[in-house]
Design a protein around this motif. Structure first.
Motif, PDB file in Angstrom:
ATOM      1  N   THR A  33       0.855  -1.191   0.000  1.00 28.90           N
ATOM      2  CA  THR A  33       0.000   0.000   0.000  1.00 28.90           C
ATOM      3  C   THR A  33       0.887   1.236   0.000  1.00 28.90           C
ATOM      4  O   THR A  33       1.706   1.413   0.903  1.00 28.90           O
ATOM      5  CB  THR A  33      -0.920   0.011   1.242  1.00 28.90           C
ATOM      6  N   GLN A  37      -2.149   5.863  -1.384  1.00 30.61           N
ATOM      7  CA  GLN A  37      -3.261   4.955  -1.141  1.00 30.61           C
ATOM      8  C   GLN A  37      -3.676   5.013   0.324  1.00 30.61           C
ATOM      9  O   GLN A  37      -4.867   5.050   0.644  1.00 30.61           O
ATOM     10  CB  GLN A  37      -2.890   3.524  -1.530  1.00 30.61           C
ATOM     11  N   LEU A  73      -7.287   0.603  -5.268  1.00 28.79           N
ATOM     12  CA  LEU A  73      -7.892   0.225  -3.985  1.00 28.79           C
ATOM     13  C   LEU A  73      -9.180  -0.566  -4.197  1.00 28.79           C
ATOM     14  O   LEU A  73      -9.482  -1.482  -3.426  1.00 28.79           O
ATOM     15  CB  LEU A  73      -8.149   1.470  -3.128  1.00 28.79           C
ATOM     16  N   THR A 102      -6.849  -2.763   7.094  1.00 30.18           N
ATOM     17  CA  THR A 102      -5.598  -2.293   6.490  1.00 30.18           C
ATOM     18  C   THR A 102      -5.244  -0.911   7.011  1.00 30.18           C
ATOM     19  O   THR A 102      -4.096  -0.651   7.393  1.00 30.18           O
ATOM     20  CB  THR A 102      -5.711  -2.291   4.952  1.00 30.18           C
TER      21      THR A 102
END
Length: 150
Positions: A33, A37, A73, A102
């Motif tokens: 990630t 993001q 995403l 996350t």
């Protein structure tokens, strides 16, 4: 003509800081990630249901970049995209359960990374640096092309 002292050029220093941040992000936060993001996940944690344009404005990403970040995403199933019930032309973005997990995991890691990143500075110097960076960033936002701000 003599060589220019790049240590007096803010753009050069900003690029070096960005390189250091990128390296630290990949080693301490996530290789999967990216920082942009994470910024999108963070914005949607703070304000669920924003549309893509507004998320881009919140995190300082232009239209093409936010579109690519959101697309990635969505493919990773960290976001859901639903039609706005009040405006059928608009889509709202929300974190999925995996997106929430996350974000939570990475948010904890970013705290530690920032401590290391800013570690060479005293607490007062850290506040001053962040204040100056905010001021320069906000001023730079006014220089964007008008079509990017629409």
């Amino acid at each position: 003509m003599q060589a220019v002292d790049l240590s007096t050029h803010p753009g050069h220093l900003a690029r070096r800081l960005q390189q250091a941040h990128h390296l630290m992000w990949n080693t301490m936060v996530s290789q999967e990630t990216t920082s942009p993001q994470f910024a999108v996940l963070n914005a949607l944690t703070a304000e669920p249901g924003l549309d893509q344009r507004t998320v881009g404005e919140r995190v300082g990403l232009d239209r093409s970049t936010i579109a690519e970040v959101v697309s990635r995403l969505l493919r990773r199933e960290l976001l859901d995209k639903v039609r706005d019930p009040r405006d059928g032309r608009r889509f709202q973005l929300r974190l999925t359960d995996e997106g929430v997990r996350t974000h939570r995991r990475l948010a904890l890691r970013t705290v530690r990374m920032n401590q290391v990143f800013l570690g060479p500075l005293s607490a007062g110097e850290q506040r001053t640096l962040l204040d100056l960076m905010h001021r320069v960033s906000e001023a730079a936002e006014t220089l964007r092309a008008p079509e990017e701000t629409r």
